[in-house]
Design a protein around this motif. Structure first.
Motif, PDB file in Angstrom:
ATOM      1  N   SER A  55       0.877  -1.284  -0.034  1.00 62.51           N
ATOM      2  CA  SER A  55      -0.054   0.001   0.071  1.00 62.51           C
ATOM      3  C   SER A  55       0.710   1.364   0.102  1.00 62.51           C
ATOM      4  N   LEU A  56       1.998   1.210   0.675  1.00 62.21           N
ATOM      5  CA  LEU A  56       2.784   2.532   1.031  1.00 62.21           C
ATOM      6  C   LEU A  56       3.436   2.648  -0.254  1.00 62.21           C
ATOM      7  N   ALA A  57       3.882   1.649  -1.052  1.00 63.39           N
ATOM      8  CA  ALA A  57       4.545   1.655  -2.275  1.00 63.39           C
ATOM      9  C   ALA A  57       3.820   2.166  -3.316  1.00 63.39           C
ATOM     10  N   ILE A  58       2.679   1.950  -3.590  1.00 55.87           N
ATOM     11  CA  ILE A  58       1.775   2.461  -4.563  1.00 55.87           C
ATOM     12  C   ILE A  58       1.307   3.734  -4.320  1.00 55.87           C
ATOM     13  N   ALA A  59       1.116   4.102  -3.131  1.00 56.76           N
ATOM     14  CA  ALA A  59       0.979   5.641  -2.817  1.00 56.76           C
ATOM     15  C   ALA A  59       2.176   6.356  -3.039  1.00 56.76           C
ATOM     16  N   SER A  60       3.059   5.824  -2.537  1.00 55.74           N
ATOM     17  CA  SER A  60       4.496   6.717  -2.841  1.00 55.74           C
ATOM     18  C   SER A  60       5.069   6.855  -4.400  1.00 55.74           C
ATOM     19  N   VAL A  61       4.971   5.810  -5.145  1.00 52.17           N
ATOM     20  CA  VAL A  61       5.049   5.856  -6.624  1.00 52.17           C
ATOM     21  C   VAL A  61       4.235   6.840  -7.339  1.00 52.17           C
ATOM     22  N   LEU A  62       2.804   6.793  -6.943  1.00 53.07           N
ATOM     23  CA  LEU A  62       1.781   7.697  -7.378  1.00 53.07           C
ATOM     24  C   LEU A  62       2.268   9.205  -7.119  1.00 53.07           C
ATOM     25  N   ALA A  63       2.376   9.572  -5.928  1.00 52.66           N
ATOM     26  CA  ALA A  63       2.814  10.627  -5.464  1.00 52.66           C
ATOM     27  C   ALA A  63       4.104  11.266  -6.004  1.00 52.66           C
TER      28      ALA A  63
END
Length: 131
Positions: free
Chosen positions: A104-112
């Protein structure tokens, strides 16, 4: 492209700092996920600003250090809100993501990350003062 790769390396370091602190606060200190995420993010932003300033964007500094940090923090805060909203939506609305918090953290971080890179490059480390 070279700057984007450097930005990605710095982002990866920031992600590791963020994830390590997040997991530690949740698992070792029993912090609630939203509060732990805010703390881990604030620490990660300081780490990435320092690294981006000295590694990624070493030229075209348009502002004094203090002002530059304020602008960087402002852009990162907008990116953080995007990151945080995506993270919370994933964790609280899907059991898979709640059980796999790092994904979850990875997905959110990549998009941001894409938002952050283009805004930082355009508004802080360019050849003109656009702010």
């Amino acid at each position: 492209m070279k700057q984007f790769i450097k930005f990605g390396v710095v982002g990866t370091i920031g992600f590791i700092v963020d994830a390590t602190i997040l997991v530690y606060l949740i698992n070792s200190l029993s912090f609630e996920i939203p509060f732990a995420r805010i703390i881990s993010f604030i620490i990660a932003v300081f780490v990435t600003w320092t690294l981006n300033r000295n590694f990624t964007f070493t030229k075209n500094r348009n502002f004094e250090k203090r002002k530059e940090y304020i602008y960087y923090l402002s852009i990162q805060t907008i990116g953080a809100l995007l990151n945080y909203i995506i993270f919370i939506l994933l964790v609280y609305f899907d059991e898979f993501f709640k059980n796999n918090i790092i994904i979850s953290l990875a997905i959110a971080s990549v998009l941001a990350m894409f938002f952050n890179f283009f805004m930082i490059k355009r508004k802080i480390y360019n050849n003109s003062n656009n702010i």
